[in-house]
Design a protein around this motif. Structure first.
Motif, mmCIF file in Angstrom:
data_model
loop_
_atom_site.group_PDB
_atom_site.id
_atom_site.type_symbol
_atom_site.label_atom_id
_atom_site.label_comp_id
_atom_site.label_asym_id
_atom_site.label_seq_id
_atom_site.Cartn_x
_atom_site.Cartn_y
_atom_site.Cartn_z
ATOM 1 N N MET A 1 11.340 -4.500 -25.515
ATOM 2 C CA MET A 1 11.809 -3.941 -24.428
ATOM 3 C C MET A 1 11.193 -3.830 -23.410
ATOM 4 S SD MET A 1 15.668 -2.278 -23.739
ATOM 5 C CE MET A 1 15.970 -1.544 -22.229
ATOM 6 N N PHE A 2 11.271 -3.862 -22.444
ATOM 7 C CA PHE A 2 10.407 -3.597 -21.288
ATOM 8 C C PHE A 2 10.529 -1.908 -20.886
ATOM 9 C CE2 PHE A 2 9.181 -3.588 -16.712
ATOM 10 C CZ PHE A 2 7.874 -3.225 -17.226
ATOM 11 N N ARG A 3 9.476 -1.534 -20.858
ATOM 12 C CA ARG A 3 10.370 -0.093 -20.251
ATOM 13 C C ARG A 3 8.928 -0.131 -18.877
ATOM 14 N NH1 ARG A 3 8.240 5.578 -23.394
ATOM 15 N NH2 ARG A 3 9.144 6.901 -22.126
ATOM 16 N N GLN A 4 10.543 0.537 -18.360
ATOM 17 C CA GLN A 4 9.435 0.175 -16.256
ATOM 18 C C GLN A 4 8.542 1.248 -16.357
ATOM 19 O OE1 GLN A 4 12.327 -0.451 -13.479
ATOM 20 N NE2 GLN A 4 10.950 -0.708 -11.811
ATOM 21 N N GLU A 5 7.771 2.075 -15.459
ATOM 22 C CA GLU A 5 7.199 3.028 -15.201
ATOM 23 C C GLU A 5 7.758 3.909 -14.636
ATOM 24 O OE1 GLU A 5 2.814 3.488 -13.096
ATOM 25 O OE2 GLU A 5 2.916 1.239 -14.018
ATOM 26 N N PRO A 6 7.914 5.118 -14.723
ATOM 27 C CA PRO A 6 8.487 5.705 -13.639
ATOM 28 C C PRO A 6 7.600 6.119 -12.075
ATOM 29 C CG PRO A 6 7.874 7.187 -15.159
ATOM 30 C CD PRO A 6 7.084 6.099 -15.186
ATOM 31 N N ARG A 7 9.122 6.001 -11.507
ATOM 32 C CA ARG A 7 8.555 5.653 -9.738
ATOM 33 C C ARG A 7 7.403 6.115 -9.531
ATOM 34 N NH1 ARG A 7 10.059 7.627 -4.828
ATOM 35 N NH2 ARG A 7 10.601 6.072 -3.150
ATOM 36 N N SER A 8 7.455 7.837 -9.818
ATOM 37 C CA SER A 8 6.620 8.637 -9.469
ATOM 38 C C SER A 8 5.028 7.987 -9.328
ATOM 39 C CB SER A 8 6.667 9.993 -9.895
ATOM 40 O OG SER A 8 6.485 9.838 -11.114
ATOM 41 N N ALA A 9 4.928 7.456 -10.642
ATOM 42 C CA ALA A 9 3.671 7.310 -11.334
ATOM 43 C C ALA A 9 3.375 6.312 -10.388
ATOM 44 C CB ALA A 9 4.052 7.410 -13.291
ATOM 45 N N ARG A 10 4.212 5.326 -10.313
ATOM 46 C CA ARG A 10 4.191 3.877 -9.915
ATOM 47 C C ARG A 10 3.508 4.220 -7.910
ATOM 48 N NH1 ARG A 10 8.865 2.109 -11.548
ATOM 49 N NH2 ARG A 10 9.994 2.080 -9.428
ATOM 50 N N LEU A 11 4.051 4.970 -7.670
ATOM 51 C CA LEU A 11 3.691 5.709 -6.124
ATOM 52 C C LEU A 11 2.199 6.430 -5.877
ATOM 53 C CD1 LEU A 11 4.953 6.549 -3.042
ATOM 54 C CD2 LEU A 11 5.784 8.758 -4.131
ATOM 55 N N GLN A 12 1.844 7.474 -7.083
ATOM 56 C CA GLN A 12 0.457 8.126 -7.679
ATOM 57 C C GLN A 12 -0.289 7.249 -7.413
ATOM 58 O OE1 GLN A 12 1.531 10.553 -10.321
ATOM 59 N NE2 GLN A 12 1.174 12.655 -9.342
ATOM 60 N N THR A 13 -0.050 5.659 -8.012
ATOM 61 C CA THR A 13 -1.312 4.370 -8.194
ATOM 62 C C THR A 13 -1.873 4.075 -6.825
ATOM 63 O OG1 THR A 13 -0.136 4.022 -10.145
ATOM 64 C CG2 THR A 13 -1.003 2.373 -9.908
ATOM 65 N N ARG A 14 -0.169 3.854 -6.681
ATOM 66 C CA ARG A 14 0.141 3.217 -4.884
ATOM 67 C C ARG A 14 -0.760 3.800 -3.834
ATOM 68 N NH1 ARG A 14 4.751 1.495 -2.489
ATOM 69 N NH2 ARG A 14 4.912 3.532 -1.685
ATOM 70 N N ARG A 15 -0.864 5.045 -3.797
ATOM 71 C CA ARG A 15 -1.533 6.158 -2.884
ATOM 72 C C ARG A 15 -2.344 5.922 -3.265
ATOM 73 N NH1 ARG A 15 1.338 11.609 -2.169
ATOM 74 N NH2 ARG A 15 2.304 10.939 -0.406
ATOM 75 N N LEU A 16 -3.037 6.381 -4.844
ATOM 76 C CA LEU A 16 -5.064 6.276 -5.136
ATOM 77 C C LEU A 16 -4.913 4.791 -5.175
ATOM 78 C CD1 LEU A 16 -7.025 7.698 -6.750
ATOM 79 C CD2 LEU A 16 -5.807 6.430 -8.554
ATOM 80 N N SER A 17 -4.941 3.754 -4.716
ATOM 81 C CA SER A 17 -5.494 2.757 -4.724
ATOM 82 C C SER A 17 -5.787 2.956 -2.665
ATOM 83 C CB SER A 17 -4.158 1.092 -4.878
ATOM 84 O OG SER A 17 -5.107 -0.023 -4.050
ATOM 85 N N GLN A 18 -4.801 2.875 -2.156
ATOM 86 C CA GLN A 18 -5.004 3.072 -0.575
ATOM 87 C C GLN A 18 -5.693 3.607 -1.137
ATOM 88 O OE1 GLN A 18 -0.391 4.014 0.401
ATOM 89 N NE2 GLN A 18 0.211 1.994 0.612
ATOM 90 N N THR A 19 -5.992 4.901 -1.164
ATOM 91 C CA THR A 19 -6.876 6.237 -0.553
ATOM 92 C C THR A 19 -8.107 6.045 -0.829
ATOM 93 O OG1 THR A 19 -5.588 7.553 -0.499
ATOM 94 C CG2 THR A 19 -7.836 9.008 -1.443
ATOM 95 N N THR A 20 -8.623 5.093 -2.349
ATOM 96 C CA THR A 20 -9.680 4.832 -2.578
ATOM 97 C C THR A 20 -10.147 3.566 -1.617
ATOM 98 O OG1 THR A 20 -8.765 2.719 -4.186
ATOM 99 C CG2 THR A 20 -10.122 5.530 -5.276
ATOM 100 N N SER A 21 -9.227 2.751 -0.690
ATOM 101 C CA SER A 21 -9.697 1.917 -0.176
ATOM 102 C C SER A 21 -10.429 2.419 1.315
ATOM 103 C CB SER A 21 -8.263 0.728 0.261
ATOM 104 O OG SER A 21 -7.639 0.056 -1.102
ATOM 105 N N ARG A 22 -9.204 3.163 1.763
ATOM 106 C CA ARG A 22 -9.487 4.300 2.590
ATOM 107 C C ARG A 22 -10.923 4.440 2.804
ATOM 108 N NH1 ARG A 22 -4.063 6.641 3.437
ATOM 109 N NH2 ARG A 22 -2.684 5.406 4.587
#
Length: 131
Positions: free
Chosen positions: A1-22
């Motif tokens: 069964m597929f286990r979804q990543e917690p929302r806070s972890a997804r948010l942190q990953t997205r925020r890190l991606s945006q920050t490294t781009s900036r």
């Protein structure tokens, strides 16, 4: 069964991606400033042993102030990504931020007075702005 990543972890990953781009965009702007400055100095025949004239000196100060704003922006993006924990006295980021803010408060790299001085030099105005 597929286990979804917690929302806070997804948010942190997205925020890190945006920050490294900036941060990379800020670094690119800083490099562009340096390249433009070096090109202007080369075209003017100014080397490390040549003292630039008043107009070139004013432009150098303005360029330095402009370039100094880019690392400040990068650190602010990191602070936003890391959240309030980044201001903990135990963390290295708050020290980098504090040291950078103190260094950037020096009058030689404060943007507005340097822009004004360059504008005065372009217009051939001498003396201080107040007279």
């Amino acid at each position: 069964m597929f286990r979804q990543e917690p929302r806070s972890a997804r948010l942190q990953t997205r925020r890190l991606s945006q920050t490294t781009s900036r941060v990379s965009a800020v670094a690119a702007r800083r490099d562009t400033c340096e390249d433009a400055h070096n090109g202007r100095m080369s075209r003017a025949g100014i080397t490390g042993r040549t003292r630039p004239g008043p107009l070139a000196q004013a432009r150098n100060h303005m360029d330095a102030a402009t370039a100094a704003s880019h690392p400040r922006e990068a650190v602010r993006h990191l602070l936003a990504a890391l959240g309030s924990a980044s201001f903990s006295t135990a963390g290295p980021v708050q020290r980098i931020w504090r040291d950078m803010e103190v260094a950037l408060s020096h009058s030689n790299i404060t943007p507005d007075p340097n822009r004004e001085a360059y504008g005065r030099a372009l217009l051939g105005l001498t003396g201080s702005p107040t007279g």
